[in-house]
Design a protein around this motif. Structure first.
Motif, PDB file in Angstrom:
ATOM      1  N   ALA A  55      -2.815  -2.042 -10.238  1.00 14.90           N
ATOM      2  CA  ALA A  55      -3.552  -2.863  -9.267  1.00 14.90           C
ATOM      3  C   ALA A  55      -3.930  -4.214  -9.885  1.00 14.90           C
ATOM      4  N   ARG A  56      -4.351  -4.212 -11.174  1.00 12.66           N
ATOM      5  CA  ARG A  56      -4.676  -5.472 -11.853  1.00 12.66           C
ATOM      6  C   ARG A  56      -3.444  -6.358 -11.973  1.00 12.66           C
ATOM      7  N   LYS A  57      -2.308  -5.771 -12.264  1.00  8.97           N
ATOM      8  CA  LYS A  57      -1.056  -6.533 -12.379  1.00  8.97           C
ATOM      9  C   LYS A  57      -0.728  -7.200 -11.051  1.00  8.97           C
ATOM     10  N   GLN A  58      -0.862  -6.456  -9.956  1.00  7.49           N
ATOM     11  CA  GLN A  58      -0.568  -7.035  -8.648  1.00  7.49           C
ATOM     12  C   GLN A  58      -1.561  -8.143  -8.304  1.00  7.49           C
ATOM     13  N   ARG A  59      -2.824  -7.942  -8.667  1.00 10.58           N
ATOM     14  CA  ARG A  59      -3.825  -8.967  -8.393  1.00 10.58           C
ATOM     15  C   ARG A  59      -3.507 -10.235  -9.188  1.00 10.58           C
ATOM     16  N   ARG A  60      -3.100 -10.101 -10.456  1.00 11.03           N
ATOM     17  CA  ARG A  60      -2.717 -11.264 -11.270  1.00 11.03           C
ATOM     18  C   ARG A  60      -1.528 -11.996 -10.650  1.00 11.03           C
ATOM     19  N   GLU A  61      -0.567 -11.245 -10.113  1.00 10.32           N
ATOM     20  CA  GLU A  61       0.592 -11.875  -9.465  1.00 10.32           C
ATOM     21  C   GLU A  61       0.155 -12.682  -8.247  1.00 10.32           C
ATOM     22  N   ARG A  62      -0.776 -12.126  -7.466  1.00 10.83           N
ATOM     23  CA  ARG A  62      -1.259 -12.860  -6.286  1.00 10.83           C
ATOM     24  C   ARG A  62      -2.083 -14.074  -6.699  1.00 10.83           C
ATOM     25  N   ASP A  63      -2.900 -13.935  -7.753  1.00  9.06           N
ATOM     26  CA  ASP A  63      -3.760 -15.036  -8.203  1.00  9.06           C
ATOM     27  C   ASP A  63      -2.955 -16.168  -8.846  1.00  9.06           C
ATOM     28  N   ARG A  64      -1.770 -15.869  -9.336  1.00  5.04           N
ATOM     29  CA  ARG A  64      -0.948 -16.888  -9.981  1.00  5.04           C
ATOM     30  C   ARG A  64      -0.532 -17.961  -8.980  1.00  5.04           C
ATOM     31  N   TYR A  65      -0.330 -17.564  -7.728  1.00  3.51           N
ATOM     32  CA  TYR A  65       0.074 -18.501  -6.667  1.00  3.51           C
ATOM     33  C   TYR A  65      -0.921 -18.391  -5.508  1.00  3.51           C
ATOM     34  N   PRO A  66      -2.073 -19.009  -5.636  1.00  2.30           N
ATOM     35  CA  PRO A  66      -3.126 -18.823  -4.623  1.00  2.30           C
ATOM     36  C   PRO A  66      -2.724 -19.288  -3.226  1.00  2.30           C
ATOM     37  N   LEU A  67      -1.870 -20.286  -3.117  1.00  2.40           N
ATOM     38  CA  LEU A  67      -1.468 -20.747  -1.797  1.00  2.40           C
ATOM     39  C   LEU A  67      -0.491 -19.788  -1.127  1.00  2.40           C
ATOM     40  N   PHE A  68       0.174 -18.976  -1.914  1.00  2.01           N
ATOM     41  CA  PHE A  68       1.174 -18.045  -1.375  1.00  2.01           C
ATOM     42  C   PHE A  68       0.777 -16.596  -1.597  1.00  2.01           C
ATOM     43  N   ALA A  69      -0.509 -16.336  -1.713  1.00  2.00           N
ATOM     44  CA  ALA A  69      -0.983 -14.982  -2.006  1.00  2.00           C
ATOM     45  C   ALA A  69      -0.523 -13.985  -0.945  1.00  2.00           C
TER      46      ALA A  69
ATOM     47  N   ALA B 253       3.020  -9.464   0.364  1.00  2.00           N
ATOM     48  CA  ALA B 253       4.004  -8.826   1.249  1.00  2.00           C
ATOM     49  C   ALA B 253       5.191  -8.284   0.461  1.00  2.00           C
ATOM     50  N   GLU B 254       5.499  -8.934  -0.661  1.00  2.00           N
ATOM     51  CA  GLU B 254       6.629  -8.479  -1.474  1.00  2.00           C
ATOM     52  C   GLU B 254       6.262  -7.371  -2.455  1.00  2.00           C
ATOM     53  N   GLN B 255       4.975  -7.165  -2.688  1.00  2.00           N
ATOM     54  CA  GLN B 255       4.554  -6.129  -3.630  1.00  2.00           C
ATOM     55  C   GLN B 255       4.676  -4.751  -2.990  1.00  2.00           C
ATOM     56  N   HIS B 256       4.856  -3.731  -3.852  1.00  2.00           N
ATOM     57  CA  HIS B 256       5.008  -2.374  -3.330  1.00  2.00           C
ATOM     58  C   HIS B 256       3.780  -1.533  -3.691  1.00  2.00           C
ATOM     59  N   SER B 257       3.695  -0.381  -3.049  1.00  2.00           N
ATOM     60  CA  SER B 257       2.517   0.475  -3.205  1.00  2.00           C
ATOM     61  C   SER B 257       2.581   1.250  -4.530  1.00  2.00           C
ATOM     62  N   PRO B 258       1.448   1.806  -4.957  1.00  2.00           N
ATOM     63  CA  PRO B 258       1.442   2.634  -6.175  1.00  2.00           C
ATOM     64  C   PRO B 258       2.386   3.843  -6.064  1.00  2.00           C
ATOM     65  N   ASP B 259       2.510   4.421  -4.864  1.00  2.00           N
ATOM     66  CA  ASP B 259       3.426   5.551  -4.700  1.00  2.00           C
ATOM     67  C   ASP B 259       4.873   5.121  -4.906  1.00  2.00           C
ATOM     68  N   GLU B 260       5.227   3.946  -4.376  1.00  2.00           N
ATOM     69  CA  GLU B 260       6.578   3.430  -4.583  1.00  2.00           C
ATOM     70  C   GLU B 260       6.819   3.149  -6.067  1.00  2.00           C
ATOM     71  N   GLU B 261       5.796   2.614  -6.749  1.00  2.00           N
ATOM     72  CA  GLU B 261       5.922   2.335  -8.182  1.00  2.00           C
ATOM     73  C   GLU B 261       6.130   3.635  -8.964  1.00  2.00           C
ATOM     74  N   LEU B 262       5.398   4.669  -8.610  1.00  2.00           N
ATOM     75  CA  LEU B 262       5.561   5.960  -9.275  1.00  2.00           C
ATOM     76  C   LEU B 262       6.971   6.497  -9.072  1.00  2.00           C
ATOM     77  N   SER B 263       7.485   6.404  -7.844  1.00  2.00           N
ATOM     78  CA  SER B 263       8.838   6.909  -7.594  1.00  2.00           C
ATOM     79  C   SER B 263       9.882   6.070  -8.323  1.00  2.00           C
ATOM     80  N   ARG B 264       9.680   4.754  -8.422  1.00  2.00           N
ATOM     81  CA  ARG B 264      10.604   3.899  -9.184  1.00  2.00           C
ATOM     82  C   ARG B 264      10.607   4.277 -10.655  1.00  2.00           C
ATOM     83  N   ARG B 265       9.417   4.466 -11.214  1.00  2.00           N
ATOM     84  CA  ARG B 265       9.320   4.839 -12.627  1.00  2.00           C
ATOM     85  C   ARG B 265       9.956   6.204 -12.877  1.00  2.00           C
ATOM     86  N   GLN B 266       9.734   7.138 -11.961  1.00  2.00           N
ATOM     87  CA  GLN B 266      10.309   8.478 -12.131  1.00  2.00           C
ATOM     88  C   GLN B 266      11.832   8.430 -12.045  1.00  2.00           C
ATOM     89  N   ARG B 267      12.360   7.620 -11.123  1.00  2.00           N
ATOM     90  CA  ARG B 267      13.822   7.474 -11.029  1.00  2.00           C
ATOM     91  C   ARG B 267      14.400   6.879 -12.305  1.00  2.00           C
TER      92      ARG B 267
END
Length: 164
Positions: A38-52, A57-71
């Motif tokens: 969650a902190r990583k995603q927040r840093r990504e959004r804060d890096r571009y405040p005008l395009f947060a 919209a391009e970020q994925h959920s924690p469940d999707e991240e878990l499935s990506r890591r497991q794959r």
């Protein structure tokens, strides 16, 4: 290659120690890791405040991240096990194609081997005794020398310096 007899296989198996590859455990995506994600995603959004909104919209959920890591983990485990199995099969074939003296030397070295007993280390022992390591090293040295000669030939020559 000659067919391997049953007695040869029994002798081989008795002499060949090996460590099984451990299976990967399922990814433990605990609360600490979820908070870090969650902190990583927040840093990504804060890096571009005008395009947060666009970044979110391009970020994925924690469940999707878990499935990506497991794959990725499952794929790594599968390819690693396949690599080790292929190396065991190849080096076993080379082992049986060697002379009796060379096989005895390999068995003796492998029995006294103090390092990890994996396929890669077994391949090292086979290659050093069979001479394959020396052959590959010589080919690599010849290739390096050829490359150096091509590079040196392509460099412009310095003309003689005239001192006035």
């Amino acid at each position: 290659m000659t067919p391997v007899s049953w007695s040869q296989t029994i002798k081989y198996l008795a002499a060949m120690r090996f460590s099984r590859l451990e299976r990967h455990t399922p990814i433990d995506f605990n609360t600490r890791r979820q908070a870090a994600f969650a902190r990583k995603q927040r840093r990504e959004r804060d890096r571009y405040p005008l395009f947060a909104d666009h970044v979110a919209a391009e970020q994925h959920s924690p469940d999707e991240e878990l499935s990506r890591r497991q794959r990725r983990s499952d794929n790594l485990e599968r390819t690693t096990r396949a690599l080790h199995a292929r190396i065991w099969r190849e080096k076993r074939a080379i082992y049986f194609s060697l002379s009796d003296d060379q096989r005895a030397e390999i068995r003796a070295k492998w029995q006294t081997w103090t390092g990890p007993t994996t396929a890669l280390y077994f391949a090292y022992v086979i290659d050093t005794v069979s001479g394959e390591y020396a052959r590959r090293s010589e080919v690599a040295r010849a290739d390096t020398l050829a490359i150096r000669r091509r590079v040196l030939a392509s460099l412009p020559e310095q003309t003689a310096l005239e001192i006035a």
